[in-house]
Design a protein around this motif. Structure first.
Motif, PDB file in Angstrom:
ATOM      1  N   VAL A  29      -2.001  28.219  56.132  1.00 26.11           N
ATOM      2  CA  VAL A  29      -3.233  27.932  55.464  1.00 26.11           C
ATOM      3  C   VAL A  29      -4.219  28.552  56.410  1.00 26.11           C
ATOM      4  CG1 VAL A  29      -2.338  25.672  54.120  1.00 26.11           C
ATOM      5  CG2 VAL A  29      -3.602  25.678  56.348  1.00 26.11           C
ATOM      6  N   GLU A  30      -5.575  28.497  55.599  1.00 21.64           N
ATOM      7  CA  GLU A  30      -6.631  29.138  56.457  1.00 21.64           C
ATOM      8  C   GLU A  30      -7.670  28.242  56.140  1.00 21.64           C
ATOM      9  OE1 GLU A  30      -7.624  33.117  55.363  1.00 21.64           O
ATOM     10  OE2 GLU A  30      -8.350  32.333  53.307  1.00 21.64           O
ATOM     11  N   VAL A  31      -8.465  28.208  57.153  1.00 19.71           N
ATOM     12  CA  VAL A  31      -9.872  27.285  57.226  1.00 19.71           C
ATOM     13  C   VAL A  31     -10.825  28.029  55.896  1.00 19.71           C
ATOM     14  CG1 VAL A  31     -11.821  26.308  58.351  1.00 19.71           C
ATOM     15  CG2 VAL A  31      -9.455  26.419  59.501  1.00 19.71           C
ATOM     16  N   ALA A  32     -11.145  27.293  55.007  1.00 20.59           N
ATOM     17  CA  ALA A  32     -12.189  27.785  53.991  1.00 20.59           C
ATOM     18  C   ALA A  32     -13.502  27.279  54.044  1.00 20.59           C
ATOM     19  CB  ALA A  32     -11.473  27.515  52.629  1.00 20.59           C
ATOM     20  N   ARG A  33     -13.518  26.052  54.992  1.00 20.14           N
ATOM     21  CA  ARG A  33     -14.699  25.410  55.181  1.00 20.14           C
ATOM     22  C   ARG A  33     -14.582  24.617  56.410  1.00 20.14           C
ATOM     23  NH1 ARG A  33     -17.700  20.440  51.645  1.00 20.14           N
ATOM     24  NH2 ARG A  33     -19.455  20.290  52.979  1.00 20.14           N
TER      25      ARG A  33
END
Length: 177
Positions: free
Chosen positions: A87-91
């Motif tokens: 996953v990647e940090v979106a916020r």
């Protein structure tokens, strides 16, 4: 008396790539929040919350938009403990909102892709003597920590061991799009 540097302070910083992306690992019980829950969330985005441990919360606060995280299923049985996706940090970090205000805060993460071959904890332990940085990896040294930095060589090894990941909408090899 002079103060000594605390080793834990060094372990808090994640490996940073040339592009400035940091690597992390986030752990979840699959019965609470699984990879399929994450992937089926609207746009693959959901808050990563419920963290109570001070060190894990400090790691969450250090995350930046675009940082990548290994998605780890923890569990009671040894076979359930494995890295299943990315996953990647979106916020970045935000305080709890509304009725969740007392629950601390969260970062939002977006599903990037599921590993073709989940990477079991046992395989990670076996690689400890072979992969640079693996012996110091928090997953092996602090197994109860739910959010932790990942050294870049460990990240690379785990991604290779997982056979890479299939991104949403991407056809697997041999499949038609």
């Amino acid at each position: 008396m002079p103060r000594k540097a605390k080793p834990a302070a060094q372990a808090t910083a994640a490996a940073t790539t040339a592009t400035g992306v940091q690597y992390w690992l986030v752990k979840t019980e699959p019965g609470e929040w699984s990879w399929s829950d994450q992937a089926s969330a609207p746009g693959g985005v959901a808050p990563w919350d419920g963290v109570r441990n001070h060190q894990a919360m400090k790691n969450l606060r250090a995350m930046r938009t675009g940082d990548r995280c290994l998605f780890y299923h923890s569990g009671a049985g040894a076979t359930s403990r494995r890295v299943v996706g990315v996953v990647e940090v979106a916020r970045t970090w935000y305080e709890g909102e509304g009725k969740d205000a007392a629950a601390g805060g969260a970062v939002d993460v977006r599903a990037v892709g599921e590993f073709r071959n989940p990477v079991p904890l046992g395989d990670i332990k076996k690689a400890a003597g072979e992969v640079e940085g693996m012996r110091e990896f928090a997953l092996l040294r602090q197994p109860r920590l739910s959010v932790m930095p990942v050294p870049s060589k460990v990240w690379d090894w785990i991604c290779d061991a997982g056979g890479g990941f299939v991104q949403d909408g991407e056809a697997e090899e041999g499949e038609e799009a």
